[in-house]
Design a protein around this motif. Structure first.
Motif, PDB file in Angstrom:
ATOM      1  N   UNK A 164       0.725  -1.189  -0.465  1.00 46.82           N
ATOM      2  CA  UNK A 164       0.374  -0.054   0.305  1.00 46.82           C
ATOM      3  C   UNK A 164       1.048   1.075   0.093  1.00 46.82           C
ATOM      4  N   UNK A 165       0.516   2.558  -0.711  1.00 44.19           N
ATOM      5  CA  UNK A 165       1.290   3.552  -0.911  1.00 44.19           C
ATOM      6  C   UNK A 165       1.746   3.433  -1.436  1.00 44.19           C
ATOM      7  N   UNK A 166       1.648   3.397  -2.923  1.00 44.86           N
ATOM      8  CA  UNK A 166       1.825   4.018  -3.908  1.00 44.86           C
ATOM      9  C   UNK A 166       1.232   4.873  -5.698  1.00 44.86           C
ATOM     10  N   UNK A 167       1.408   4.812  -5.884  1.00 50.44           N
ATOM     11  CA  UNK A 167       1.477   5.483  -7.231  1.00 50.44           C
ATOM     12  C   UNK A 167       2.181   5.628  -8.293  1.00 50.44           C
ATOM     13  N   UNK A 168       1.055   4.898  -9.074  1.00 46.23           N
ATOM     14  CA  UNK A 168       1.368   3.896 -10.316  1.00 46.23           C
ATOM     15  C   UNK A 168       0.585   4.771 -11.557  1.00 46.23           C
ATOM     16  N   UNK A 169       2.514   4.728 -12.231  1.00 47.14           N
ATOM     17  CA  UNK A 169       2.078   4.676 -13.887  1.00 47.14           C
ATOM     18  C   UNK A 169       1.650   3.824 -14.918  1.00 47.14           C
ATOM     19  N   UNK A 170       1.139   3.462 -15.679  1.00 44.06           N
ATOM     20  CA  UNK A 170       1.132   2.401 -16.332  1.00 44.06           C
ATOM     21  C   UNK A 170      -0.383   2.483 -17.575  1.00 44.06           C
ATOM     22  N   UNK A 171       0.709   1.527 -18.420  1.00 46.57           N
ATOM     23  CA  UNK A 171      -0.709   1.935 -19.468  1.00 46.57           C
ATOM     24  C   UNK A 171      -1.206   0.462 -19.885  1.00 46.57           C
ATOM     25  N   UNK A 172      -0.763  -0.550 -19.199  1.00 47.87           N
ATOM     26  CA  UNK A 172      -1.582  -2.285 -19.346  1.00 47.87           C
ATOM     27  C   UNK A 172      -2.505  -1.661 -18.104  1.00 47.87           C
ATOM     28  N   UNK A 173      -3.516  -2.386 -18.972  1.00 47.94           N
ATOM     29  CA  UNK A 173      -4.864  -2.514 -18.292  1.00 47.94           C
ATOM     30  C   UNK A 173      -4.811  -3.993 -16.971  1.00 47.94           C
ATOM     31  N   UNK A 174      -4.492  -4.949 -17.769  1.00 45.82           N
ATOM     32  CA  UNK A 174      -4.624  -6.172 -16.925  1.00 45.82           C
ATOM     33  C   UNK A 174      -3.926  -5.867 -15.672  1.00 45.82           C
ATOM     34  N   UNK A 175      -2.364  -5.299 -16.097  1.00 45.81           N
ATOM     35  CA  UNK A 175      -1.738  -5.038 -14.793  1.00 45.81           C
ATOM     36  C   UNK A 175      -2.471  -3.955 -14.007  1.00 45.81           C
ATOM     37  N   UNK A 176      -2.779  -3.153 -13.830  1.00 47.19           N
ATOM     38  CA  UNK A 176      -3.431  -2.107 -13.395  1.00 47.19           C
ATOM     39  C   UNK A 176      -4.897  -2.740 -12.497  1.00 47.19           C
ATOM     40  N   UNK A 177      -5.098  -3.949 -13.613  1.00 41.95           N
ATOM     41  CA  UNK A 177      -6.955  -4.258 -12.546  1.00 41.95           C
ATOM     42  C   UNK A 177      -5.594  -4.808 -11.584  1.00 41.95           C
ATOM     43  N   UNK A 178      -5.141  -5.643 -11.262  1.00 41.36           N
ATOM     44  CA  UNK A 178      -5.324  -6.758 -10.071  1.00 41.36           C
ATOM     45  C   UNK A 178      -4.369  -5.702  -9.247  1.00 41.36           C
ATOM     46  N   UNK A 179      -3.763  -3.919  -9.208  1.00 41.16           N
ATOM     47  CA  UNK A 179      -3.236  -4.234  -8.245  1.00 41.16           C
ATOM     48  C   UNK A 179      -3.485  -2.997  -7.663  1.00 41.16           C
ATOM     49  N   UNK A 180      -4.606  -2.178  -7.796  1.00 38.38           N
ATOM     50  CA  UNK A 180      -5.130  -0.944  -8.047  1.00 38.38           C
ATOM     51  C   UNK A 180      -6.411  -0.572  -7.179  1.00 38.38           C
ATOM     52  N   UNK A 181      -6.493   0.114  -5.951  1.00 36.61           N
ATOM     53  CA  UNK A 181      -7.674   0.495  -5.708  1.00 36.61           C
ATOM     54  C   UNK A 181      -8.317   1.508  -5.916  1.00 36.61           C
ATOM     55  N   UNK A 182      -7.333   2.872  -6.163  1.00 38.08           N
ATOM     56  CA  UNK A 182      -8.360   4.036  -7.153  1.00 38.08           C
ATOM     57  C   UNK A 182      -7.246   4.477  -8.096  1.00 38.08           C
ATOM     58  N   UNK A 183      -7.890   5.502  -8.963  1.00 35.81           N
ATOM     59  CA  UNK A 183      -7.284   5.834 -10.519  1.00 35.81           C
ATOM     60  C   UNK A 183      -7.426   6.989 -10.303  1.00 35.81           C
ATOM     61  N   UNK A 184      -6.545   7.495 -10.632  1.00 37.09           N
ATOM     62  CA  UNK A 184      -6.003   9.293 -10.591  1.00 37.09           C
ATOM     63  C   UNK A 184      -5.536   9.539 -12.125  1.00 37.09           C
ATOM     64  N   UNK A 185      -6.894  10.042 -12.759  1.00 40.19           N
ATOM     65  CA  UNK A 185      -6.427  10.411 -14.647  1.00 40.19           C
ATOM     66  C   UNK A 185      -6.648  11.563 -14.362  1.00 40.19           C
ATOM     67  N   UNK A 186      -5.545  12.041 -15.840  1.00 39.82           N
ATOM     68  CA  UNK A 186      -5.577  13.394 -16.133  1.00 39.82           C
ATOM     69  C   UNK A 186      -6.175  13.432 -17.459  1.00 39.82           C
TER      70      UNK A 186
END
Length: 497
Positions: A164-186
């Motif tokens: 817990x406690x991180x910001x993850x920049x990624x464009x891999x949809x499946x990868x993000x779905x597996x590990x994030x619980x919030x989204x910050x979108x520009x």
């Protein structure tokens, strides 16, 4: 738990006239696993650098935590890996580091190897492991998947899910779905923070755009109706004004009091219509500002005169007279889209280069069809330099078409005047993709085409592949793209010898 607050943040680069961020405010929780998304060039890495204090800005960033940035810079890669990691996190025991490495299936012996001998994937894993041992710090993870094969992405995603406690920049949809619980979108017009993973955010985003599109259509109808009403009222008002000066049939003068009352009533109605029309126009102007341009791409592949374009028979790439992968045999036939699957370092990129006719040490037989035209997207973008016009001329592609495709891939016109070497990683990759889409070829050979490429551009290419019958051989670790595009999987196993 604490909050990171961004208040009235405004920033632009010294050489730029346009603000990257303008009067931006939001807040995030330091316990969140935050996925950070947005199109290439919109400012994701810039924002991470602002958090790190690397640039001057106006506004406030208020935080009680210290930030760490991934990829962590290593100045002398010839040193032992264990020595470097101990320097990054000096107050943790060796057993704790070995525990973290075991979660990522990294062998303990890497600690006693020079850092430069580790593969890119191993370097990614050991850096993540040691940075998460720096307790109390908030980790800024900038595109970690670019050096990870498919299996490693699954592993790192599962690892991050436990943190817990991180910001993850990624464009891999499946990868993000597996590990994030919030989204910050520009977004195009604002910055949005939502609970959930990428898929839930995308679903909400689509619903919002559909709602706004429906509302815009209703408002447009209202505006047209009000415009007609305003014309009618204007015509009536003109007739009333004329009647003031006229004479009745009986010869008596018109009742100016009645006419004045009627005129005032029409004037009031006209102002009401005008106000409603202005309100509708203003409301309409605030809609659909975040719609992402994802225009359809086109390609004109050539039709090959035979069914089989390339044939591999018991082929293995060699290094220093030893095979680095088990022999593979397969044919590339018209209309097939073949993905080469295997761990990093197994020789996939070298197999692609054999198709191009490059001289690479190997065993087995590679048969390439006569007069076969191949379009190639390499993995590496570091050699790109010069202007876009010069690039188009050097590669014998039509400049206007090339730039039109780049615009469809959301490359802003201002970029057209810059040197390609100053582009972001994603923008450079788009240059190579656009070049390939300009080329008429029998076979399209793409080596990790989506490194650094944003989600919407990936979706555009996926739509292209659905619509056009391409023959392809590619290496790509994005699960969503692989599942959609591949008609056949060729597995490249490491050599047992």
């Amino acid at each position: 738990m604490s909050m990171i607050k961004v208040e009235n943040l405004t920033f632009s680069y010294p050489e730029s006239y346009d603000n990257i961020f303008e009067d931006v405010s939001f807040q995030i929780d330091t316990d969140w696993k935050l996925g950070f998304i947005g199109r290439n060039g919109r400012g994701k890495t810039t924002f991470l650098n602002l958090l790190m204090g690397n640039y001057e800005y106006s506004g406030k960033i208020i935080s009680s935590v210290q930030f760490d940035y991934f990829p962590y810079p290593v100045s002398d890669k010839s040193r032992w890996t264990g020595e470097i990691l101990q320097e990054i996190c000096p107050f943790r025991e060796e057993w704790e580091l070995l525990r973290e490495l075991s979660y990522l299936e990294v062998a303990p012996e890497v600690l006693w190897r020079p850092f430069e001998t580790l593969s890119n994937g191993e370097q990614t894993k050991v850096k993540l492991a040691v940075l998460f041992l720096r307790e109390g710090n908030f980790l800024l993870i900038d595109e970690p998947t670019n050096h990870l094969d498919f299996r490693a992405r699954e592993m790192v995603s599962a690892y991050l899910k436990k943190k817990k406690g991180f910001i993850l920049v990624s464009h891999d949809r499946h990868f993000m779905d597996g590990c994030v619980d919030h989204i910050l979108s520009l977004n195009r017009a604002n910055i949005d923070v939502q609970s959930g993973n990428f898929s839930s955010w995308m679903e909400n985003f689509k619903r919002q755009q559909e709602f706004e599109a429906g509302k815009q259509e209703r408002l447009q109808k209202d505006i047209r109706r009000l415009q007609k009403a305003a014309k009618r009222t204007g015509a009536w008002s003109e007739q009333v004004e004329k009647s003031k000066k006229g004479v009745k049939n009986s010869g008596s003068k018109p009742d100016r009091g009645y006419i004045g009352h009627k005129s005032a009533k029409m004037m009031k109605r006209s102002k009401v219509i005008e106000a409603r029309q202005s309100q509708a126009v203003e409301e309409k102007s605030g809609l659909l500002k975040n719609v992402e341009r994802a225009e359809h791409l086109k390609i004109l592949p050539l039709d090959y005169h035979k069914d089989t374009l390339v044939s591999f028979s018991e082929v293995a790439v060699c290094y220093r007279n030893s095979a680095i992968c088990a022999p593979v045999s397969f044919n590339v036939c018209r209309g097939e889209r073949i993905v080469l699957d295997g761990r990093n370092g197994s020789g996939k990129s070298s197999l692609l280069k054999l198709m191009l006719g490059e001289v690479i040490d190997h065993i087995g037989t590679v048969a390439i069809g006569s007069n076969l035209v191949i379009s190639y997207v390499p993995q590496d973008t570091s050699a790109l330099t010069g202007g876009l016009s010069e690039f188009a001329e050097e590669n014998n592609i039509e400049e206007s078409l090339f730039k039109a495709i780049l615009r469809k891939l959301d490359l802003e016109r201002v970029q057209f005047e810059k040197d390609i070497s100053d582009f972001s990683g994603g923008q450079k990759k788009k240059v190579l993709l656009a070049k390939s889409l300009c080329q008429q070829a029998h076979l399209y050979v793409w080596d990790e085409p989506f490194n650094f490429i944003d989600v919407y551009s990936r979706m555009q290419v996926e739509q292209l592949i659905r619509e056009f019958s391409l023959t392809m051989v590619f290496v790509e670790h994005d699960k969503v793209f692989r599942d959609m595009a591949a008609t056949k999987i060729v597995t490249v196993e490491p050599s047992l010898g």
